[in-house]
Design a protein around this motif. Sequence first.
Motif, PDB file in Angstrom:
ATOM      1  N   TYR A  87     -53.131 -35.281 -21.733  1.00  0.00           N
ATOM      2  CA  TYR A  87     -51.672 -35.196 -21.590  1.00  0.00           C
ATOM      3  C   TYR A  87     -51.254 -33.851 -22.155  1.00  0.00           C
ATOM      4  O   TYR A  87     -51.380 -33.593 -23.353  1.00  0.00           O
ATOM      5  N   GLU A 134     -48.082 -31.001 -21.906  1.00  0.00           N
ATOM      6  CA  GLU A 134     -46.716 -30.884 -21.404  1.00  0.00           C
ATOM      7  C   GLU A 134     -45.952 -29.829 -22.192  1.00  0.00           C
ATOM      8  O   GLU A 134     -46.124 -29.679 -23.404  1.00  0.00           O
ATOM      9  N   ASN A 164     -40.987 -27.089 -26.451  1.00  0.00           N
ATOM     10  CA  ASN A 164     -41.712 -28.101 -27.219  1.00  0.00           C
ATOM     11  C   ASN A 164     -43.001 -28.467 -26.497  1.00  0.00           C
ATOM     12  O   ASN A 164     -42.974 -28.835 -25.316  1.00  0.00           O
ATOM     13  N   PHE A 165     -44.096 -28.374 -27.203  1.00  0.00           N
ATOM     14  CA  PHE A 165     -45.419 -28.601 -26.632  1.00  0.00           C
ATOM     15  C   PHE A 165     -45.982 -29.930 -27.138  1.00  0.00           C
ATOM     16  O   PHE A 165     -45.811 -30.288 -28.308  1.00  0.00           O
ATOM     17  N   GLU A 166     -46.666 -30.635 -26.240  1.00  0.00           N
ATOM     18  CA  GLU A 166     -47.383 -31.843 -26.631  1.00  0.00           C
ATOM     19  C   GLU A 166     -48.733 -31.858 -25.926  1.00  0.00           C
ATOM     20  O   GLU A 166     -48.814 -31.628 -24.713  1.00  0.00           O
ATOM     21  N   ALA A 167     -49.789 -32.120 -26.700  1.00  0.00           N
ATOM     22  CA  ALA A 167     -51.142 -32.184 -26.148  1.00  0.00           C
ATOM     23  C   ALA A 167     -51.871 -33.364 -26.764  1.00  0.00           C
ATOM     24  O   ALA A 167     -51.882 -33.523 -27.985  1.00  0.00           O
ATOM     25  N   VAL A 168     -52.470 -34.189 -25.892  1.00  0.00           N
ATOM     26  CA  VAL A 168     -53.248 -35.340 -26.357  1.00  0.00           C
ATOM     27  C   VAL A 168     -54.502 -35.461 -25.491  1.00  0.00           C
ATOM     28  O   VAL A 168     -54.404 -35.554 -24.263  1.00  0.00           O
ATOM     29  N   ARG A 228     -52.279 -36.979 -31.349  1.00  0.00           N
ATOM     30  CA  ARG A 228     -51.240 -36.173 -30.725  1.00  0.00           C
ATOM     31  C   ARG A 228     -51.027 -34.866 -31.486  1.00  0.00           C
ATOM     32  O   ARG A 228     -50.941 -34.854 -32.713  1.00  0.00           O
ATOM     33  N   THR A 229     -50.940 -33.778 -30.736  1.00  0.00           N
ATOM     34  CA  THR A 229     -50.633 -32.463 -31.289  1.00  0.00           C
ATOM     35  C   THR A 229     -49.305 -31.990 -30.713  1.00  0.00           C
ATOM     36  O   THR A 229     -49.128 -31.957 -29.487  1.00  0.00           O
ATOM     37  N   ARG A 230     -48.374 -31.621 -31.606  1.00  0.00           N
ATOM     38  CA  ARG A 230     -47.059 -31.172 -31.152  1.00  0.00           C
ATOM     39  C   ARG A 230     -46.684 -29.907 -31.912  1.00  0.00           C
ATOM     40  O   ARG A 230     -46.950 -29.780 -33.115  1.00  0.00           O
ATOM     41  N   SER A 281     -43.700 -26.232 -31.514  1.00  0.00           N
ATOM     42  CA  SER A 281     -42.592 -25.608 -30.795  1.00  0.00           C
ATOM     43  C   SER A 281     -42.705 -24.099 -30.858  1.00  0.00           C
ATOM     44  O   SER A 281     -43.369 -23.542 -31.744  1.00  0.00           O
ATOM     45  N   GLU A 326     -37.339 -42.589 -19.852  1.00  0.00           N
ATOM     46  CA  GLU A 326     -37.754 -41.187 -19.771  1.00  0.00           C
ATOM     47  C   GLU A 326     -37.416 -40.611 -18.395  1.00  0.00           C
ATOM     48  O   GLU A 326     -37.890 -41.100 -17.373  1.00  0.00           O
TER      49      GLU A 326
END
Length: 844
Positions: free
Chosen positions: A365, A367, A384-388, A420-422, A424, A497
């Motif tokens: 994931y 985004e 904002n970044f999100e990586a899983v 989860r890695t988040r 900005s 969402e």
Amino acid sequence: MLFNRFSIFLVLLFITGFISELKAQAPKKPTSAEIYEDIKKLNFLGSVLYVAAHPDDENTRMISYLANSVKANVAYLSLTRGDGGQNLIGSEIRELLGVIRTQELLAARRVDGGNQMFTRANDFGYSKHPDETLKIWDEDEVFADVVWGIRKWQPDVIINRFDHRTPGTNHGHHTTSAMLSVKAFDLVNNPNIYPEQLKYVETWQPKRLFFNTGWWFFGGRDAFAKADKSNLTSMDVGVYFPSLGKSNNEIAAESRSMHKCQGFGSSGTRGSELEYLELIKGNMPKDKSNLFEGVNTTWTRVRGGAPIGKILNRVQLEFDHDNPGSSVPDLLQAYKMIKSLKDGYWRNVKLKEIKEVISACMALYLEVVAANTSVTPGQEINLNFEAVNRSSVDLSIVSMTILPEKFDSTLNLRLENNQRTRFSKKVVIPEDIALTNPYWLNEEGSLGVYKVDNQLLRGLPETPRTFKVRFQMMVEGTPLTIEKDVVYKRTDPVYGEVYQPFEVIPPVAANFTEKVVLFATEGGKEVGVIVKAGKADVEGTLTLELPAGWKAEPEEIDFKLKLKGEEKRVSFQLFPPNEQSEGYMRPIVKYGDREFNKGMVFINYDHIPTQTVIQESKTKIVKVNLKKAGNRIGYVMGAGDEVPTALEQIGYDVTILEDRDMTVNNLQRYDAIIMGIRAYNTNKRLRFHQPKLMEYVKRGGTMVVQYNTSSRFSRMGFPMEEIGPYPLKISRDRVSVEDAEVRILEPDHPVLNHPNKITSKDFDGWVQERGLYFPNEWDENYQAILSSNDPGEPARDGGLLVTEYGDGYYVYTGYSWFRELPAGVPGAFRLFTNLISLGKEIRP
């Protein structure tokens, strides 16, 4: 600088398979069953191009079958975007309808697994013959795009939806799409044909070309059963997909149901169903159920590809549905081998596909979400970044590059299993970044074709997103690059969402509150302009650019907008010249040392992403010599039109009637009742209200019924012959040439004389068509008022039928008021006012 950077981006996009969908949407979350189907597709190297004229012309059963059962690389080449159709879900027509139908096609392809392409051809409306179509389209321009599409897609098989041998028996656009496809089949391999294209693509020779025929082409099922089928192939497209839990026909129905603005909702079917193809060019397959017979669809068709096929076969055989990540090492090996191949069509197609499969096997994931829905050039935005990584695969993000300015950041983030890695990052948008607008609307084209000078844009379904992030990944020690568009999402209290495209918009825009401003009396009229801020703290001045003889007061208005998205409505008093006149007014917004004249239109429907269209802002202004009798109008909406707004422009008091308003006593309050376009096709309640409407006419009212189609009456449970007080039969007769001669049959009839004297000049300047779905049979009580026809056709007298009934008047008219009145055509207003005025005196 902007053009060069954007052009380079397009070249890169082309190399990596740029016909892929580019829209912002929720991330794909494939199941292991879907991943397995994608792995099978990796091992099939065959392509098909399906060709037709409009959105909704395509056979979704065939596209879905070829994409999901055969595993072919399938694209639908729609020559137009459907701009000339009608709209059953809203009031957008012309270019804005084309934007909606483009997105509906993309939605359909997401369902059935196909890809989408276009030409620059503009759907200018119904055409009865290819000769007219090719003249208006500019044959060479559109044919060049068909050749470009074939060279770009490199189809082994081309399938035409329509027959090229029957000009004049079908929609001219339909037949033309087949004619151009057949013509291109023999020329796409000739380097002397459009040699400028060969800078980006190679010549190509398809193996065979078919016509997607069926019983409907032979005049019925009985005739088809007796027909010679020796030149036909057939295939059972009613297959069932256990991994999807659906039959092919159920998928096809879901795909077709995406064409919502055309009312093409479909119910899924189950069981065997044959599709037939007639061979037009090339050789007949020995196995008539196999379109690719004689075509090498394995990896051995690519030099150095045989080892890749062996690896992917092993991946398919050993795929673990409970642990897709176990396939990643072999997939990475295949990926590196594909990447090392000589640049070419199948290398680029499969490189994109295998990267998606690898990401899916890792359940990655990834985004990038913007803090706002939009930004203006030069503005700062927070990302904002999100990586899983939801697998045991060894995965790290080494670095990322924010495009188009190439802001590089070294990250070295190890993505542990299901952690989860988040983070900005603030980014300043380049001053010269392109606004996100449908590329075919950036410049004014002609009636027949859109103006698109950049060759690499031609054929794309939508504008490429230049604002994106390129992630440099390390997967089990193998470098892998993944790109993600920047999107916007929010949490809705009802829908949860919700994703929207992230847009680059101008700092200020100005939209007129009306599309047409019409003056039927002396004196001025208030004109509203809405100024909208694309960023915070915008202030400037607004003036109007007017045709000669027109005047606005005041000449200039100051505005100040503090918040991003804030709107302010300002008003001018507009004064027309004494004589009849028409032209356009445009807003000029002065902001800082720059001037802006663009408006923004937002298109919002649940089934497609929100669309932002940035266009030249202009409104037609018309001074017309007009008299009217009667004032209060009750309007029953049908499929959706802007006639009520147009009538309000000339002083009518229009009330939209709801179901509760349909009583005889209430109807008597109105000087006229007008039925919107296709009202009887879309409103099931009208069969109960029809006796009340007829009683209203009988008691002295005037009822005007605009066009309906004959095919939908049975679905509504309403007998077509009961649409009026006396029987009439609606046909498919139409007059598609907008400047076709209109002949007056009853010169002394009140409808042509009161309160406005109608002459041949009142039919000048009409747009797109004269009318459609004229009755061809009617009771002797009706009087046919006008006659018109397309060249070479018999007279069509049923476009305007009037009868007295009791003390009132009933009018059925197929003339295209829903196009002419919103377009501000003076003569159309004069005649339509006469329809409303039947049986009434002019009030002082």
